[in-house]
Design a protein around this motif. Structure first.
Motif, PDB file in Angstrom:
ATOM      1  N   ARG A 287       0.845  -1.214   0.000  1.00 54.33           N
ATOM      2  CA  ARG A 287       0.000   0.000   0.000  1.00 54.33           C
ATOM      3  C   ARG A 287       0.872   1.254   0.000  1.00 54.33           C
ATOM      4  NH1 ARG A 287      -5.338  -0.761   0.485  1.00 54.33           N
ATOM      5  NH2 ARG A 287      -5.643   1.464   0.717  1.00 54.33           N
ATOM      6  N   GLU A 291       0.793   4.116  -2.945  1.00 57.59           N
ATOM      7  CA  GLU A 291       0.473   5.535  -2.733  1.00 57.59           C
ATOM      8  C   GLU A 291       1.521   6.473  -3.332  1.00 57.59           C
ATOM      9  OE1 GLU A 291      -0.367   5.620   1.428  1.00 57.59           O
ATOM     10  OE2 GLU A 291      -2.275   4.557   1.050  1.00 57.59           O
ATOM     11  N   LYS A 294       0.953   8.543  -6.496  1.00 58.32           N
ATOM     12  CA  LYS A 294       0.222   9.809  -6.407  1.00 58.32           C
ATOM     13  C   LYS A 294       1.139  10.995  -6.742  1.00 58.32           C
ATOM     14  CE  LYS A 294      -2.997  12.124  -3.280  1.00 58.32           C
ATOM     15  NZ  LYS A 294      -2.424  13.473  -3.299  1.00 58.32           N
ATOM     16  N   THR A 297       0.673  11.126 -10.393  1.00 57.18           N
ATOM     17  CA  THR A 297      -0.706  11.397 -10.843  1.00 57.18           C
ATOM     18  C   THR A 297      -1.093  12.833 -10.473  1.00 57.18           C
ATOM     19  OG1 THR A 297      -1.639  10.367  -8.853  1.00 57.18           O
ATOM     20  CG2 THR A 297      -1.499   8.988 -10.814  1.00 57.18           C
ATOM     21  N   ASP A 298      -0.553  13.349  -9.369  1.00 55.62           N
ATOM     22  CA  ASP A 298      -0.829  14.743  -8.988  1.00 55.62           C
ATOM     23  C   ASP A 298      -0.298  15.725 -10.035  1.00 55.62           C
ATOM     24  OD1 ASP A 298      -2.181  14.143  -6.721  1.00 55.62           O
ATOM     25  OD2 ASP A 298      -0.559  14.643  -5.316  1.00 55.62           O
ATOM     26  N   ASP A 302      -1.353   9.858 -16.198  1.00 55.46           N
ATOM     27  CA  ASP A 302      -2.457   8.891 -16.079  1.00 55.46           C
ATOM     28  C   ASP A 302      -2.123   7.542 -16.705  1.00 55.46           C
ATOM     29  OD1 ASP A 302      -2.495   9.857 -18.622  1.00 55.46           O
ATOM     30  OD2 ASP A 302      -4.517  10.672 -18.557  1.00 55.46           O
ATOM     31  N   PHE A 389      -4.213   1.061  -5.969  1.00 53.65           N
ATOM     32  CA  PHE A 389      -4.232   2.503  -5.690  1.00 53.65           C
ATOM     33  C   PHE A 389      -5.074   3.244  -6.747  1.00 53.65           C
ATOM     34  CE2 PHE A 389      -2.482   6.738  -6.473  1.00 53.65           C
ATOM     35  CZ  PHE A 389      -2.748   7.325  -5.240  1.00 53.65           C
ATOM     36  N   PHE A 390      -4.893   2.895  -7.998  1.00 56.00           N
ATOM     37  CA  PHE A 390      -5.633   3.596  -9.062  1.00 56.00           C
ATOM     38  C   PHE A 390      -7.130   3.320  -8.938  1.00 56.00           C
ATOM     39  CE2 PHE A 390      -1.565   2.812 -11.675  1.00 56.00           C
ATOM     40  CZ  PHE A 390      -0.967   3.912 -11.091  1.00 56.00           C
ATOM     41  N   GLU A 391      -7.476   2.064  -8.695  1.00 59.31           N
ATOM     42  CA  GLU A 391      -8.907   1.729  -8.620  1.00 59.31           C
ATOM     43  C   GLU A 391      -9.570   2.446  -7.457  1.00 59.31           C
ATOM     44  OE1 GLU A 391      -8.960  -2.677 -10.453  1.00 59.31           O
ATOM     45  OE2 GLU A 391     -10.572  -2.183  -9.053  1.00 59.31           O
ATOM     46  N   GLU A 392      -8.872   2.480  -6.322  1.00 60.86           N
ATOM     47  CA  GLU A 392      -9.465   3.120  -5.144  1.00 60.86           C
ATOM     48  C   GLU A 392      -9.591   4.625  -5.328  1.00 60.86           C
ATOM     49  OE1 GLU A 392      -7.139   1.833  -1.763  1.00 60.86           O
ATOM     50  OE2 GLU A 392      -7.607  -0.260  -2.293  1.00 60.86           O
ATOM     51  N   ASN A 393      -8.651   5.216  -6.031  1.00 58.57           N
ATOM     52  CA  ASN A 393      -8.625   6.682  -6.112  1.00 58.57           C
ATOM     53  C   ASN A 393      -9.205   7.276  -7.382  1.00 58.57           C
ATOM     54  OD1 ASN A 393      -7.021   7.807  -3.639  1.00 58.57           O
ATOM     55  ND2 ASN A 393      -6.141   5.841  -4.231  1.00 58.57           N
ATOM     56  N   PHE A 394      -9.182   6.519  -8.454  1.00 57.51           N
ATOM     57  CA  PHE A 394      -9.665   7.091  -9.723  1.00 57.51           C
ATOM     58  C   PHE A 394     -10.799   6.279 -10.333  1.00 57.51           C
ATOM     59  CE2 PHE A 394      -5.091   7.992  -9.332  1.00 57.51           C
ATOM     60  CZ  PHE A 394      -5.132   9.362  -9.247  1.00 57.51           C
TER      61      PHE A 394
END
Ligand code: GLC
Length: 632
Positions: A287, A291, A294, A297-298, A302, A389-394
């Motif tokens: 995890r 993270e 990010k 991605t910030d 993508d 991470f991508f699935e949870e956040n995007f």
């Protein structure tokens, strides 16, 4: 019907998501021998064929060789090899009886498929804990569908990931990327993505950007996006051992790196020099690493490609010390031929050494496990760090992610590319042959380095390879540092390249909808002809043509200096010759045909009673009109 048999106390690899009743190994219907390892064997009938094993060497029918499940950094893919970058432990035996076998075991497996004894398959697991699955079905396709249902739905990337993509290890400065973008645009060559290899980083440190080259990285990402180009950075498994680098410091302080037998951080060398290997098999470490994406991605990124995650080890600290010791030991001795060989081996065997894979450990949430026993899930779990991470956040279908190493289960969150290859014609053909095998294992978003990664590509090889790549979901031209330029504008006149690449965009509505349907229905996008025409003795053995979706067949040219090829039609079909905006259609009957194929043409065979949609060409997926389609 699917049956599950458990032996010992296997590691949860996450490959199977369906609840299946567990039966005792005593009920396993094939011969099974368990001592320090597990061996299962079954007889092979004279005409039996074996399909599967995903990303590996040799043909579509796997019978007649010994393969290994062992994720390997292996560039040459030659016939003497036994494994490549992925470990995909699923086969379908196709004879009078049809049977699927999945071995859920993350250590090494040897698949002797009629190698030692032509009429026997003998499969050996180098451990004593595994789940074995047997899958029955009327046909190969039904067995695959049944298996795919058990392992869960395949990953679907964003639509733009179906556009053409350019990559090169060596693009380092913003102007290198602008040149690629502009040269495509100016020459009417479509393009959706440009890859950022390790050169974008600060000293090959993951999740950093070289600030001297990219003082405002976010603005650069936006600039490219405003021209419909996605930048796709690489992330490597190893984290540079550097106490001034926050990612390393955090990993170190939290004990997130793999350890040696004495519990000290295991150190090995990869691109950044000495690295720590994140323990992706540990939930907290995984995890934490996830993270970190990010940071990029910030800044508007993508899409990512995860690399070196077999893991590839150039050397371990221990191995290097041993080799250096050997060198100094021999420094003032007379070197005879045996000393010479031992000296040579001590250096050449430094990389990816079995001793090193046996020398470090994981903390599987409280259970300490030696790496060699779980080697094949390391890369898959690195990619899971990212995809979770991508699935949870995007959400789903938002971020492009694919990996070099893989294990079944990773197909739910990511795609794969077929790792390093060479600018060899034989690798073009191998690219074709791997497609159905990886599809069987759930990996639908996939493709090879078009044009070849290492070695020098020719104009002809690239055009022919692109004419296959037009059909693969991942269509990326990638090459190694120092190789001959192989961007579509590197060979003088670009019009042939523009013609072939235009075909990709014309086909995107068909390829994308076929891809989605195959993901939804647990179907294979590419199938051996043997799956669709089991009663046709010619079709059954053909390995240089594939069925695509429910409508088409592909048969690329894969040899040098050929102006065409022989193609077998298992039923009447239309030959569509696609080139730029032009389409010609010719009806052909069942049987053999010699087909001329010009270098700027893509041949596609459509079943006589089917039609496929074509869009107007576009320079990027953002500009593609997916509403107004013509049917052919
Ligand atoms: C590995 C990758 C390759 C990449 C290179 C440098 O060999 O497989 O794609 O270009 O590393 O990062």
């Amino acid at each position: 019907m699917i049956r599950k048999f458990r032996i010992g106390d296997p590691v949860n690899t996450g490959a199977v998501v369906e609840e299946i009743k567990t039966e005792s190994a005593a009920r396993f219907p094939l011969a099974l021998d368990i001592d320090e390892k597990i061996t299962l064997s079954f007889p092979l009938g004279e005409n039996d064929m074996i399909f599967g094993l995903g990303e590996t060497v040799r043909g579509i029918n796997k019978r007649g060789w010994v393969y290994e499940s062992w994720c390997s950094d292996e560039i040459s893919h030659t016939e003497d090899k036994r494994s490549l970058y992925g470990a995909h432990n699923f086969i379908v035996l196709s004879g009078a009886e049809k049977l699927g076998l999945f071995i859920d075991y993350p250590g090494k497996i040897e698949w002797d498929l009629g190698y030692t004894s032509p009429d026997e398959a003998r499969i050996t697991l180098r451990g004593t804990d595994a789940d074995l699955y047997l899958i029955n079905g009327e046909s190969e396709r039904e067995i695959v569908r049944r298996f795919r249902r058990a392992i869960g739905k395949s990953y679907i990337p964003p639509l733009w990931a179906f556009g053409y993509q350019q990559s090169c290890w060596g693009y380092a400065k913003p102007d290198d990327f602008r040149k690629v973008r502009d040269s495509h645009r100016e020459n009417n060559l479509p393009l959706d993505c440009i890859y950022m290899d390790i050169d974008y980083m600060d000293g090959f440190r993951d999740f950093t950007v070289n600030e001297e080259s990219f003082p405002d990285f976010g603005a650069f990402v936006d600039e490219m996006k405003s021209r419909n180009i996605h930048l796709i950075p690489i992330i490597d498994a190893g984290v540079k051992n550097d106490s001034d680098y926050s990612v390393y410091r955090e990993g170190h302080e939290n004990g997130f790196f793999c350890t040696d037998k004495d519990g000290r951080e295991f150190r090995c060398g990869v691109w950044p020099g000495v690295v720590g290997l994140p323990d992706f098999l540990n939930t907290k470490a995984r995890r934490w690493f996830g993270e970190k994406y990010k940071i990029l991605t910030d800044m508007g990124i993508d899409g990512f490609w995860n690399d070196m995650n077999e893991p590839a080890l150039f050397y371990s600290e221990q191995g290097l010390n041993n080799a250096l010791g050997k060198l100094s030991e021999l420094a003032d001795k007379e070197i005879g031929v045996w000393e010479f060989f031992s000296l040579k081996d001590s250096v050449l065997r430094l990389a990816n050494s079995p001793d090193d894979y046996a020398a470090f450990y994981h903390d599987l949430d409280g259970r300490r496990v030696c790496h060699k026993d779980v080697h094949n899930i390391y890369g898959a779990f690195m990619t899971r760090a990212a995809s979770d991470f991508f699935e949870e956040n995007f959400g789903r279908e938002k971020v492009l992610i694919f990996s070099r190493a893989s294990y079944i289960g990773a197909h739910r969150g990511s795609g794969i590319w077929f790792g390093d290859n060479l600018s060899w014609w034989s690798h073009l053909l191998l690219n074709l042959k791997m497609l159905p095998s990886v599809n069987m294992c759930g990996f639908l978003y996939c493709g090879a380095d078009l044009g070849g990664f290492a070695g020098n590509c020719t104009r002809e090889l690239l055009l022919r390879w692109l004419a296959l790549g037009v059909f693969t979901p991942l269509m990326r031209n990638h090459r190694a540092l120092g190789t001959r330029a192989q961007e579509a504008y590197s060979f003088g006149d670009t019009s042939d390249f523009a013609d072939v690449l235009a075909v990709r965009y014309r086909l995107i509505p068909y390829i994308y909808s076929t891809f989605r349907r195959c993901a939804d229905e647990d179907e294979m996008m590419f199938r051996p002809l043997a799956f669709d025409y089991p009663g046709d003795s010619v079709a059954r053995e053909l390995e240089d043509q594939l069925m695509l979706g429910e409508e088409c067949m592909i048969a690329p040219v894969y040899e040098q200096n050929r102006t065409g090829r022989n193609v077998y039609l298992p039923e009447p079909m239309k030959l569509l010759r696609l080139s730029g905006v032009s389409v010609s259609s010719e009806e052909l009957g069942k049987g053999w045909h010699y087909i001329d194929v010009a270098l700027n043409e893509v041949p596609l065979f459509v079943k006589a009673d089917k039609k496929i949609p074509l869009a107007a060409p576009a320079l990027s997926t953002a500009e593609l009109d997916r509403e107004n389609l013509e049917m052919y």
